[in-house]
Design a protein around this motif. Structure first.
Motif, PDB file in Angstrom:
ATOM      1  N   THR A 141       0.803  -1.218   0.000  1.00 49.86           N
ATOM      2  CA  THR A 141       0.000   0.000   0.000  1.00 49.86           C
ATOM      3  C   THR A 141       0.836   1.269   0.000  1.00 49.86           C
ATOM      4  N   GLY A 142       2.157   1.139   0.071  1.00 49.16           N
ATOM      5  CA  GLY A 142       2.995   2.327   0.119  1.00 49.16           C
ATOM      6  C   GLY A 142       2.766   3.148   1.374  1.00 49.16           C
ATOM      7  N   SER A 143       2.615   2.455   2.515  1.00 56.68           N
ATOM      8  CA  SER A 143       2.317   3.116   3.784  1.00 56.68           C
ATOM      9  C   SER A 143       3.392   2.818   4.820  1.00 56.68           C
ATOM     10  N   ALA A 163      -1.990   3.230  16.725  1.00 52.80           N
ATOM     11  CA  ALA A 163      -1.215   2.961  15.525  1.00 52.80           C
ATOM     12  C   ALA A 163      -1.920   3.654  14.372  1.00 52.80           C
ATOM     13  N   ARG A 164      -1.139   4.322  13.513  1.00 50.66           N
ATOM     14  CA  ARG A 164      -1.686   5.003  12.356  1.00 50.66           C
ATOM     15  C   ARG A 164      -0.919   4.578  11.112  1.00 50.66           C
ATOM     16  N   LEU A 165      -1.524   4.754   9.969  1.00 51.29           N
ATOM     17  CA  LEU A 165      -0.848   4.551   8.704  1.00 51.29           C
ATOM     18  C   LEU A 165      -0.559   5.909   8.075  1.00 51.29           C
ATOM     19  N   LEU A 166       0.693   6.102   7.669  1.00 53.88           N
ATOM     20  CA  LEU A 166       1.099   7.322   6.991  1.00 53.88           C
ATOM     21  C   LEU A 166       1.375   7.023   5.526  1.00 53.88           C
ATOM     22  N   ASP A 167       1.080   7.973   4.665  1.00 55.31           N
ATOM     23  CA  ASP A 167       1.470   7.859   3.271  1.00 55.31           C
ATOM     24  C   ASP A 167       2.991   7.959   3.195  1.00 55.31           C
ATOM     25  N   GLY A 218       4.571  -5.678  14.972  1.00 53.80           N
ATOM     26  CA  GLY A 218       5.168  -5.901  13.667  1.00 53.80           C
ATOM     27  C   GLY A 218       4.124  -5.745  12.579  1.00 53.80           C
ATOM     28  N   VAL A 219       4.540  -5.974  11.353  1.00 52.60           N
ATOM     29  CA  VAL A 219       3.638  -5.902  10.203  1.00 52.60           C
ATOM     30  C   VAL A 219       3.809  -7.160   9.368  1.00 52.60           C
ATOM     31  N   ALA A 220       2.813  -7.444   8.550  1.00 54.01           N
ATOM     32  CA  ALA A 220       2.872  -8.589   7.644  1.00 54.01           C
ATOM     33  C   ALA A 220       2.133  -8.224   6.364  1.00 54.01           C
ATOM     34  N   SER A 221       2.507  -8.874   5.269  1.00 56.84           N
ATOM     35  CA  SER A 221       1.926  -8.531   3.973  1.00 56.84           C
ATOM     36  C   SER A 221       1.537  -9.775   3.201  1.00 56.84           C
ATOM     37  N   ALA A 222       0.469  -9.631   2.437  1.00 55.81           N
ATOM     38  CA  ALA A 222       0.024 -10.668   1.512  1.00 55.81           C
ATOM     39  C   ALA A 222      -0.423  -9.979   0.236  1.00 55.81           C
ATOM     40  N   ARG A 223      -0.771 -10.780  -0.774  1.00 59.34           N
ATOM     41  CA  ARG A 223      -1.255 -10.184  -2.020  1.00 59.34           C
ATOM     42  C   ARG A 223      -2.566  -9.443  -1.821  1.00 59.34           C
ATOM     43  N   TRP A 224      -3.343  -9.842  -0.812  1.00 59.63           N
ATOM     44  CA  TRP A 224      -4.656  -9.255  -0.599  1.00 59.63           C
ATOM     45  C   TRP A 224      -4.679  -8.153   0.451  1.00 59.63           C
ATOM     46  N   GLY A 225      -3.558  -7.913   1.156  1.00 59.11           N
ATOM     47  CA  GLY A 225      -3.600  -6.859   2.163  1.00 59.11           C
ATOM     48  C   GLY A 225      -2.350  -6.779   3.012  1.00 59.11           C
ATOM     49  N   ASP A 226      -2.175  -5.613   3.631  1.00 59.64           N
ATOM     50  CA  ASP A 226      -1.140  -5.398   4.634  1.00 59.64           C
ATOM     51  C   ASP A 226      -1.776  -5.465   6.013  1.00 59.64           C
ATOM     52  N   ILE A 227      -1.039  -6.001   6.980  1.00 58.78           N
ATOM     53  CA  ILE A 227      -1.559  -6.185   8.335  1.00 58.78           C
ATOM     54  C   ILE A 227      -0.615  -5.530   9.322  1.00 58.78           C
ATOM     55  N   VAL A 228      -1.184  -4.798  10.283  1.00 56.43           N
ATOM     56  CA  VAL A 228      -0.421  -4.208  11.383  1.00 56.43           C
ATOM     57  C   VAL A 228      -0.844  -4.912  12.665  1.00 56.43           C
ATOM     58  N   ILE A 229       0.149  -5.399  13.428  1.00 56.81           N
ATOM     59  CA  ILE A 229      -0.122  -6.152  14.657  1.00 56.81           C
ATOM     60  C   ILE A 229       0.284  -5.313  15.853  1.00 56.81           C
ATOM     61  N   VAL A 230      -0.618  -5.185  16.819  1.00 57.56           N
ATOM     62  CA  VAL A 230      -0.403  -4.388  18.018  1.00 57.56           C
ATOM     63  C   VAL A 230      -0.453  -5.294  19.238  1.00 57.56           C
ATOM     64  N   SER A 231       0.457  -5.059  20.176  1.00 54.91           N
ATOM     65  CA  SER A 231       0.439  -5.794  21.441  1.00 54.91           C
ATOM     66  C   SER A 231       0.423  -4.786  22.581  1.00 54.91           C
ATOM     67  N   ASP A 232      -0.572  -4.899  23.474  1.00 50.82           N
ATOM     68  CA  ASP A 232      -0.647  -3.999  24.615  1.00 50.82           C
ATOM     69  C   ASP A 232      -1.205  -4.753  25.815  1.00 50.82           C
ATOM     70  N   ARG A 233      -1.615  -4.014  26.844  1.00 46.79           N
ATOM     71  CA  ARG A 233      -2.019  -4.685  28.084  1.00 46.79           C
ATOM     72  C   ARG A 233      -3.322  -5.467  27.944  1.00 46.79           C
ATOM     73  N   HIS A 234      -4.028  -5.293  26.842  1.00 45.09           N
ATOM     74  CA  HIS A 234      -5.266  -6.038  26.611  1.00 45.09           C
ATOM     75  C   HIS A 234      -5.041  -7.294  25.774  1.00 45.09           C
TER      76      HIS A 234
END
Length: 321
Positions: free
Chosen positions: A166-168, A186-190, A215-231
């Protein structure tokens, strides 16, 4: 280090397995080279090591820059992270003596004044260290440009991932620029705007409560952002849809895949008992768990997956296609 190739078929025309030494921060494919982002062996800064050609490329990073990720946006290799910058100094005046103040503390005055170790206030200057989201970029691995991403509301941040599809850029967004624990989303920036120092947000946000982007992960169908916090741990794709969520185990790997049933995210987790397993999610819901920790690697980009036995990441598999 032994690598494993237990990966789903991602439609690649060929697969090259590269054994990589541990200690790298992130990886990217540049031309026909697999580059890992590392600290220089002599402690002089950071380098990009070509795991396929055996060469090392020094990175001309500004002083105070801390790198977290690397990726390719169009024809530009981008390293993201943050810079430590001195903020405006604060002048603290001593004011009245604390014992004098305690005399006017009402019914608690005697008890407070009798406490040991009453501090003595002294006038001083304090200079906060601010975390400023920063990127450095190159188009030839020789000449580097740097940019700090400014936020008009005075907030701070750190670039945690490059989403090549996505170029983000994935941003840990700090409410107070000098307090990393003030990360609230977490935000996505151009990415292209960020390379010019401008914070242009995508229409996407993922709340964070005392945590960070895992971390982040990517596939042909989408980019994924993974968040870890106290929940717990949760992930959202670039379309704003929940990819997975869990609060009963720690994750060590994420692999988005195409399957016969559609878009699936395989997540490697380590339970409190110490047993590792693979959980499969679709549209945010878990639909299957597999008692085998070797079925999952971590997809850092569309054409790079990291894998190693017993759930410990370390190998890098390049799948050009």
């Amino acid at each position: 280090m032994q690598t494993t190739t237990l990966l789903p078929d991602v439609g690649a025309t060929s697969v090259q397995v590269v054994e990589v030494e541990p200690g790298f921060v992130d990886a990217a494919v540049w031309g026909d080279e697999l580059l890992t982002l590392r600290a220089a062996a002599d402690g002089s800064g950071i380098v990009l090591r070509s795991e396929t050609a055996g060469a090392e490329y020094p990175v001309d990073a500004p002083a105070g820059f801390a790198s977290r990720c690397v990726g390719v946006v169009d024809d530009t290799l981008v390293i993201g992270g943050h810079a430590f910058v001195d903020g405006d100094p604060i002048d603290y005046q001593a004011g009245p003596d604390i014992v004098e103040l305690l005399r006017h503390a009402g019914s608690e005055a005697v008890a407070l004044a009798s406490q040991p170790g009453i501090p003595e206030f002294e006038a001083h200057f304090y200079t906060p260290i601010e975390l400023v989201a920063s990127v450095i970029a190159t188009q030839d691995l020789r000449r580097w440009t740097a940019a700090d991403v400014s936020f008009t509301d005075g907030t701070g941040g750190s670039i945690a991932g490059v989403l090549e599809r996505t170029g983000s850029l994935a941003l840990d967004h700090f409410e107070s620029s000098d307090t990393a624990d003030s990360n609230y989303e977490a935000r996505l920036l151009d990415a292209r705007s960020a390379l010019g120092g401008n914070a242009v947000y995508r229409s996407w946000t993922l709340p964070i409560d005392h945590g960070l982007i895992w971390g982040v992960a990517s596939a042909r169908w989408g980019d994924i952002v993974i968040v870890s916090d106290r929940h717990g741990t949760r992930a959202m794709d670039d379309r704003g849809r929940l990819a997975f969520e869990l609060d009963d185990a720690a994750i060590y790997a994420v692999q988005p895949i195409d399957s016969e049933v559609g878009e699936v995210v395989a997540v490697g987790v380590l339970q409190e008992s110490g047993i590792a397993e693979t959980r499969l999610f679709q549209h945010g819901d878990e639909f299957m768990s597999i008692a085998d920790a070797l079925l999952v690697s971590h997809q850092v980009a569309q054409d790079i997956a990291m894998a190693a036995p017993v759930g410990k990441l370390g190998g890098v598999i390049v799948s050009p296609g």
